[in-house]
Design a protein around this motif. Structure first.
Motif, PDB file in Angstrom:
ATOM      1  N   ALA A 179      48.380  92.987  54.992  1.00 38.40           N
ATOM      2  CA  ALA A 179      49.308  92.195  54.187  1.00 38.40           C
ATOM      3  C   ALA A 179      49.004  92.283  52.703  1.00 38.40           C
ATOM      4  CB  ALA A 179      49.274  90.740  54.638  1.00 38.40           C
ATOM      5  N   TRP A 216      56.861  89.590  54.799  1.00 38.28           N
ATOM      6  CA  TRP A 216      56.539  90.622  55.789  1.00 38.28           C
ATOM      7  C   TRP A 216      57.783  90.992  56.586  1.00 38.28           C
ATOM      8  CZ3 TRP A 216      52.187  93.431  56.674  1.00 38.28           C
ATOM      9  CH2 TRP A 216      52.103  94.120  57.880  1.00 38.28           C
ATOM     10  N   ALA A 223      54.511  95.012  54.607  1.00 38.10           N
ATOM     11  CA  ALA A 223      54.824  94.016  53.592  1.00 38.10           C
ATOM     12  C   ALA A 223      55.945  94.534  52.710  1.00 38.10           C
ATOM     13  CB  ALA A 223      53.589  93.709  52.758  1.00 38.10           C
ATOM     14  N   ARG A 226      55.146  91.319  47.497  1.00 39.98           N
ATOM     15  CA  ARG A 226      54.000  90.424  47.349  1.00 39.98           C
ATOM     16  C   ARG A 226      54.154  89.643  46.051  1.00 39.98           C
ATOM     17  NH1 ARG A 226      52.067  95.376  49.173  1.00 39.98           N
ATOM     18  NH2 ARG A 226      50.976  95.312  51.172  1.00 39.98           N
TER      19      ARG A 226
END
Length: 730
Positions: A179, A216, A223, A226
């Motif tokens: 992630a 996600w 991913a 972010r």
């Protein structure tokens, strides 16, 4: 009112010993036919606020509320009378609760890293399935409406997925190292938030404690974007359109992020921060919970707990922001969690919130969002039963039929104004009506001196009336927090016929009378001096005239007048004598200065207005001298027909005339009830008007029979020297 005859009372006291002998001769043994299997003790209902709550859940279709606790209990609350209690097999902390909406089931996540599926469709709720995590601690969970996938976040930063239908863990795992960015060298921390995009369930928002938020893609298993922040993340919430989301942080800020522009937030605000003289913003507390709810017309609602400035005080607050309007609701206890009740179940539609359920450390608050000012709902449950710790209980079964309606009519006028008149939002479940053909009432005494009346005739407990005894006394200053509360109610007595109520704390008694009119008057106060303790001693059996010498020496040491002309007789059986000595309270002959008379509370003076219901008629205060042990009231009783009040303490028994407001009798119980006493000592009747006359001590007294005396009488009886078969009483 019947005429009170003092001679009749003396006659009753005089016949005590004779009555004991006659009763012992006429005892008849009754054969016992009941066996242990004829009795069953079981729990019928549970009332009050859940002890040490931790989390809360809401079923918007069934309209039920569930509360988890630190001891592994789960309470499901619906309409008045619907209250289901469930308990895990081990005393574990319930960290999270999620309803399977409209399915009669819920999921609990506990501190022992277990996930349990409860079913409450049957009469006795039970755990249907259970999962155990061995290496990871569960920190959060998320279950969307009509979804079969349960998302679990762990302390290590991983996300596991559970199939709710089979209640098994899937092989799909979102690892924390997948992630985060490849360039990141530190661990993102535990998972603190999980939620899916309202418009696309395949997009899962994962929030880490260090401030990293990841969108996600479940299909692509990667991913998508972010969002980085330097502050610790506490909570997050999607907008209903699914294009933006809002995060709350530990520094009291709210940041709005656009999914297509993850580089920086769209907006950052600190709702409760103020600039100081230097132009710098004041630091704020963390915003622990956040909700972002849209409405069809107007600005959306932003609701959060915490975020107040450190300079604003310590009161926990709930903030409701609607456009430019900001409303802060102060709470009496710590806010653990809250839920916004919306009219629509689907997250992609307009939420249209109408209420907020706030879980506090010691209460459950329901806020009406449809009325300006956001008033609270009048809670129909007995959740405030332990608002102040319960110190005394009085249960009355099969009471008079008109007693409960009379008390309820007074209690209805006590309801505070400002409550919402909207229908209570929690209305789920069905309750069976009570089959009792008689009325039952429960009276609770509390540590703060309050008395509450409850109707327990049915399956639920209904509040009737509240009475505050603390209004009769001046404010008490407690030196230490651990000091015993002198206002705590210890005894309750209710005369059903006259409706007279007697309540007693450790050192005071209050008599209340039921009235249907408001009155203004000054409540009479009577102070009753305390009587000394009883000492039990053995002395050698006398076989010579030295016995008289012993008794004379004892009488010479008595503080107060001794009975003149009394001569002891020898004991033919040479048995040891029993000496009962009444330790008199300290007098001026004991002290070199005049000691202070102490009372635990000080009654207010002057006329005051009393509303309809129970109004005080008499306040009785028990006195003692400074340096001695304060007496404690052990029992109370009232006879309204004769206008008499009786109360027992650890050192005395006193009887009050509630009509004339005078003390009729104040003696030591040993003078009445002790079977070892040779003869009944005649008590001295003393008017309470002669409480503390001026003292005068003789300066010069001589002779073998001279005694140290004091004309100041601190108790209403005379010390005596009495000889029975084997007893000496002083």
């Amino acid at each position: 009112m019947k005429k009170f005859d003092l001679k009749g009372v003396k006659g009753v006291f005089a016949n005590l010993r004779g009555g004991e002998k006659s009763a012992s001769k006429g005892e008849v043994e009754i054969p016992e036919t009941l066996q242990p299997h004829d009795f069953y003790c079981g729990k019928l209902s549970r009332h009050g606020f859940p002890f040490q709550p931790t989390c809360i859940a809401w079923d918007p279709i069934q309209k039920l509320v569930a509360v988890g606790t630190k001891r592994g209990d789960v309470r499901i609350i619906g309409k008045p009378g619907v209250d289901v209690a469930m308990q895990h097999t081990s005393p574990t902390v319930v960290l999270h609760i999620k309803f399977l909406i409209n399915q009669g089931a819920l999921i609990t996540a506990c501190s022992d890293d277990s996930i349990n599926l409860w079913s409450y469709r049957q009469k006795v709720p039970e755990i249907v399935h259970s999962l155990k995590f061995c290496r990871e601690r569960i920190t959060c969970l998320y279950l969307a409406y009509q979804s079969k996938w349960l998302y679990l976040g762990t302390e290590r930063g991983n996300v596991h997925i559970v199939n709710v239908e089979t209640f098994t863990i899937c092989g799909y795992i979102i690892n924390w190292n997948k992630a985060i960015e490849l360039s990141r060298k530190t661990h993102p921390g535990p998972v603190v938030h999980l939620s899916d995009n309202p418009m696309d369930p395949n997009k899962l928002l994962i929030g880490f404690e260090t401030g990293l938020t990841v969108c996600w893609d479940l299909r692509c298993k990667m991913a998508e974007s972010r969002f980085n922040s330097n502050e610790c993340l506490r909570d997050a919430c999607w907008s209903n359109e699914g294009k933006m989301f809002m995060c709350s942080y530990a520094d009291g800020t709210l940041s709005t992020w656009n999914c297509k522009h993850p580089s920086k937030p769209v907006s950052v605000m600190t709702p409760h921060s103020k600039a100081n003289k230097n132009g710098q913003l004041s630091p704020c507390k963390p915003i622990n919970r956040l909700e972002w709810r849209a409405v069809k017309s107007g600005e959306p609602y932003i609701i959060f707990s915490g975020g107040m400035s450190y300079e604003a005080g310590r009161s926990p607050c709930l903030t409701i922001m609607h456009g430019k309007d900001v409303t802060v609701l102060e709470m009496e206890h710590k806010i653990l969690d809250f839920i916004v009740l919306c009219r629509n179940v689907w997250s992609f539609e307009y939420d249209d919130p109408y209420a907020i359920v706030v879980l506090l450390a010691s209460d459950l608050i329901f806020v009406d969002m449809t009325i300006p000012g956001y008033p609270c709902f009048q809670c129909p449950y007995a959740l405030d039963l332990h608002e102040s710790p319960v110190t005394c209980l009085k249960y009355i079964s099969d009471c008079a039929a008109d007693l409960i309606p009379a008390i309820y009519s007074c209690g209805a006028k006590q309801l505070r104004e400002g409550y919402s008149k909207t229908e209570f939002p929690v209305s789920g479940g069905e309750c069976t009506p009570s089959s009792n053909s008689y009325s039952e009432i429960l009276i609770t005494g509390h540590a703060d001196g309050s008395i509450k009346f409850w109707d327990v005739s049915g399956s639920t407990i209904l509040f009737l009336y509240r009475l505050k005894s603390s209004k009769q006394f001046e404010k008490i200053k407690r030196k230490y927090e651990e000091d015993e509360d002198v206002l705590a109610i210890q005894h309750i007595y209710l005369d059903e016929e006259s409706r007279h109520l007697v309540v007693a704390a450790s050192q005071h008694v209050i008599v209340y009378g039921y009235r249907k009119k408001e009155l203004s008057y000054d409540v009479p106060v009577v102070e009753v001096p305390a009587i000394s303790e009883l000492v039990d001693e053995d002395i050698e059996s006398p076989s010579s005239p030295s016995n008289i010498k012993v008794s004379q020496n004892i009488s010479n040491n008595v503080t107060g007048p001794a009975e003149a002309g009394h001569v002891t007789r020898p004991n033919a059986e040479n048995k040891p004598f029993k000496l009962y000595r009444l330790k008199s309270a300290p007098t001026l002959s004991t002290y070199s200065f005049k000691p202070d008379v102490k009372t635990s509370v000080k009654a207010k003076s002057g006329a005051r207005k009393y509303s309809v219901g129970y109004q005080p008629e008499l306040v009785v205060l028990v006195q003692w001298y400074e340096g001695t042990t304060p007496p404690i009231i052990t029992s109370v009783c009232i006879n309204s027909s004769y206008g008499m009040l009786a109360a027992g303490t650890t050192t005395s028994l006193f009887i009050m005339d509630t009509v004339q407001k005078t003390c009729l009798l104040n003696i030591h119980p040993a003078e009445l009830c002790n079977s070892e006493i040779g003869r009944l000592a005649t008590p001295t009747m003393t008017s309470p008007k002669k409480r503390l006359p001026s003292a005068s001590v003789s300066d010069q007294e001589s002779g073998a029979e001279a005694n140290s005396r004091s004309t100041e009488q601190t108790f209403s009886f005379t010390n005596r020297l009495t000889m029975g078969e084997n007893t000496v009483v002083m």
